[in-house]
Design a protein around this motif. Structure first.
Motif, short mmCIF file in Angstrom:
data_model
loop_
_atom_site.label_atom_id
_atom_site.label_comp_id
_atom_site.label_asym_id
_atom_site.label_seq_id
_atom_site.Cartn_x
_atom_site.Cartn_y
_atom_site.Cartn_z
N THR A 42 0.82 -0.80 0.14
CA THR A 42 0.21 -0.06 -0.34
C THR A 42 0.99 0.99 0.01
OG1 THR A 42 -0.28 0.24 2.55
CG2 THR A 42 -1.81 -0.97 1.41
N ARG A 44 0.18 3.75 1.91
CA ARG A 44 0.86 4.89 3.18
C ARG A 44 1.94 3.46 4.11
NH1 ARG A 44 -1.09 2.88 8.61
NH2 ARG A 44 -1.29 3.96 10.38
N GLU A 45 2.07 1.98 3.63
CA GLU A 45 2.97 1.08 3.85
C GLU A 45 4.30 1.75 3.07
OE1 GLU A 45 1.59 -3.33 4.62
OE2 GLU A 45 1.47 -2.61 3.34
#
Length: 182
Positions: A42, A44-45
């Protein structure tokens, strides 16, 4: 070539050596990021990983780090940080050759003026450079001059409708120059 152990305990080779290529600014913000596997699926990751990488490396004088089970080779310059990430088993010299090719290619493209402002003006060509060096995690080229030759050849194939006025004028000048020289 990366070696891995399969289910039967047999050592297997793999061409998929690069996990990611990053170019971050001096605040750790992403300018260029290309991930080649699902280690960080993702956005975000990925951003969190990039922040960790930047925090660990931006004040360090070394060129290599181990972080989150990844081998990270990097180079800082003025207001940019270049990163090549591979697995912890990956050969650091191989990763470093990719990093050197990336940096040298960008350096040649930007005419030795490697800084954020100029890089952003040529961001499309920088993405082409990354694509010429690594394809799907497989190292394709580690010679900066060859990479730039490929980028220049791609630029010559641009249809007239997609060229900028400057490119059209330069092409016209070149054609006139060659017709006068004949």
């Amino acid at each position: 070539v990366k070696l891995g152990i399969n289910m039967d305990g047999v050592l297997e080779a793999s061409l998929y050596t690069i996990k990611a290529i990053l170019i971050l600014d001096n605040d750790g913000e992403r300018l260029v990021a290309k991930y080649y596997d699902d280690t960080y699926p993702t956005l975000r990751e990925q951003k969190l990983f990039e922040k960790n990488v930047f925090n660990k490396t931006h004040k360090s004088d070394s060129e290599i780090a181990l972080l989150e089970g990844q081998t990270v080779v990097y180079k800082g310059n003025v207001d940019l940080f270049f990163y090549v990430i591979g697995s912890s088993q990956e050969n650091e010299l191989m990763l470093m050759s990719v990093l050197t090719c990336l940096y040298d290619s960008v350096n040649l493209l930007l005419r030795k003026n490697v800084e954020k402002r100029i890089l952003l003006r040529h961001i499309d060509s920088v993405f082409l450079i990354v694509d010429e060096i690594v394809d799907g995690g497989v190292i394709m080229q580690v010679d900066a001059s060859q990479v730039l030759d490929q980028i220049v050849m791609r630029g010559e194939d641009i249809p007239l409708t997609e060229q900028t006025i400057t490119q059209v004028l330069q092409s016209a000048k070149d054609q006139i120059k060659w017709s006068l020289l004949k």
